[in-house]
Design a protein around this motif. Structure first.
Motif, PDB file in Angstrom:
ATOM      1  N   UNK A 169      53.175  26.220  -6.808  1.00  0.00           N
ATOM      2  CA  UNK A 169      52.494  25.852  -5.576  1.00  0.00           C
ATOM      3  C   UNK A 169      51.193  26.628  -5.483  1.00  0.00           C
ATOM      4  N   UNK A 170      50.264  26.045  -4.772  1.00  0.00           N
ATOM      5  CA  UNK A 170      48.967  26.666  -4.562  1.00  0.00           C
ATOM      6  C   UNK A 170      48.894  27.033  -3.088  1.00  0.00           C
ATOM      7  N   UNK A 171      48.646  28.295  -2.803  1.00  0.00           N
ATOM      8  CA  UNK A 171      48.563  28.721  -1.397  1.00  0.00           C
ATOM      9  C   UNK A 171      47.250  28.253  -0.789  1.00  0.00           C
ATOM     10  N   UNK A 172      47.149  28.396   0.530  1.00  0.00           N
ATOM     11  CA  UNK A 172      45.938  27.982   1.247  1.00  0.00           C
ATOM     12  C   UNK A 172      44.692  28.705   0.753  1.00  0.00           C
ATOM     13  N   UNK A 173      44.867  29.918   0.220  1.00  0.00           N
ATOM     14  CA  UNK A 173      43.703  30.654  -0.294  1.00  0.00           C
ATOM     15  C   UNK A 173      43.550  30.512  -1.814  1.00  0.00           C
ATOM     16  N   UNK A 174      44.230  29.510  -2.396  1.00  0.00           N
ATOM     17  CA  UNK A 174      44.012  29.171  -3.795  1.00  0.00           C
ATOM     18  C   UNK A 174      44.818  29.953  -4.807  1.00  0.00           C
ATOM     19  N   UNK A 175      45.766  30.768  -4.346  1.00  0.00           N
ATOM     20  CA  UNK A 175      46.579  31.555  -5.277  1.00  0.00           C
ATOM     21  C   UNK A 175      47.664  30.663  -5.880  1.00  0.00           C
ATOM     22  N   UNK A 176      47.820  30.775  -7.194  1.00  0.00           N
ATOM     23  CA  UNK A 176      48.846  30.003  -7.902  1.00  0.00           C
ATOM     24  C   UNK A 176      50.147  30.804  -7.896  1.00  0.00           C
ATOM     25  N   UNK A 177      51.209  30.200  -7.394  1.00  0.00           N
ATOM     26  CA  UNK A 177      52.542  30.812  -7.427  1.00  0.00           C
ATOM     27  C   UNK A 177      53.429  29.960  -8.319  1.00  0.00           C
TER      28      UNK A 177
ATOM     29  N   UNK B 299      46.126  19.787 -11.930  1.00  0.00           N
ATOM     30  CA  UNK B 299      46.693  19.759 -10.583  1.00  0.00           C
ATOM     31  C   UNK B 299      46.169  20.937  -9.752  1.00  0.00           C
ATOM     32  N   UNK B 300      46.110  22.110 -10.374  1.00  0.00           N
ATOM     33  CA  UNK B 300      45.628  23.309  -9.685  1.00  0.00           C
ATOM     34  C   UNK B 300      44.168  23.121  -9.258  1.00  0.00           C
ATOM     35  N   UNK B 301      43.355  22.627 -10.188  1.00  0.00           N
ATOM     36  CA  UNK B 301      41.937  22.428  -9.873  1.00  0.00           C
ATOM     37  C   UNK B 301      41.762  21.406  -8.761  1.00  0.00           C
ATOM     38  N   UNK B 302      42.564  20.353  -8.802  1.00  0.00           N
ATOM     39  CA  UNK B 302      42.519  19.339  -7.759  1.00  0.00           C
ATOM     40  C   UNK B 302      42.878  19.947  -6.400  1.00  0.00           C
ATOM     41  N   UNK B 303      43.942  20.737  -6.383  1.00  0.00           N
ATOM     42  CA  UNK B 303      44.387  21.377  -5.132  1.00  0.00           C
ATOM     43  C   UNK B 303      43.329  22.351  -4.621  1.00  0.00           C
ATOM     44  N   UNK B 304      42.741  23.126  -5.536  1.00  0.00           N
ATOM     45  CA  UNK B 304      41.720  24.095  -5.148  1.00  0.00           C
ATOM     46  C   UNK B 304      40.448  23.412  -4.641  1.00  0.00           C
ATOM     47  N   UNK B 305      40.147  22.232  -5.169  1.00  0.00           N
ATOM     48  CA  UNK B 305      38.968  21.509  -4.706  1.00  0.00           C
ATOM     49  C   UNK B 305      39.150  20.984  -3.278  1.00  0.00           C
ATOM     50  N   UNK B 306      40.398  20.757  -2.890  1.00  0.00           N
ATOM     51  CA  UNK B 306      40.676  20.252  -1.543  1.00  0.00           C
ATOM     52  C   UNK B 306      40.565  21.356  -0.495  1.00  0.00           C
ATOM     53  N   UNK B 307      40.712  22.602  -0.934  1.00  0.00           N
ATOM     54  CA  UNK B 307      40.640  23.721   0.011  1.00  0.00           C
ATOM     55  C   UNK B 307      39.415  24.552  -0.316  1.00  0.00           C
ATOM     56  N   UNK B 308      38.860  25.181   0.662  1.00  0.00           N
ATOM     57  CA  UNK B 308      37.750  26.105   0.414  1.00  0.00           C
ATOM     58  C   UNK B 308      38.341  27.502   0.344  1.00  0.00           C
ATOM     59  N   UNK B 309      38.692  27.924  -0.874  1.00  0.00           N
ATOM     60  CA  UNK B 309      39.300  29.255  -0.999  1.00  0.00           C
ATOM     61  C   UNK B 309      38.274  30.278  -1.362  1.00  0.00           C
TER      62      UNK B 309
END
Length: 73
Positions: A33-41, A63-73
């Motif tokens: 999972x990717x946290x709201x601040x972009x940390x990969x768990x 998937x990680x890059x996609x998730x990180x692009x959706x949030x401004x971390x």
């Protein structure tokens, strides 16, 4: 046995050093999972070797890059 342990690990992906948090927990499957601040768990069971976890993270980097692009971390 209810102890969860957590360690920081790194992979190299496209020449970048990517940090992720490895959590050892009683789970049936590897989870990411990717946290709201972009940390990969990554959650895995104690018997999964590190190289398998690294491969899992690398495989899921799109998937990680996609998730990180959706949030401004």
């Amino acid at each position: 046995m209810g102890m969860n342990t957590s360690t920081v690990r790194y992979i190299i992906y496209n020449g970048d050093r990517i940090k992720y948090e490895l959590v050892i927990k009683r789970v049936n499957h590897m989870n990411m999972r990717i946290t709201k601040n972009g940390v990969i768990h990554v959650l895995v069971n104690w018997y999964v070797p590190d190289y398998r976890v690294d491969k899992f993270v690398i495989k899921n980097m799109p998937f990680v890059e996609q998730a990180r692009n959706k949030i401004d971390y």
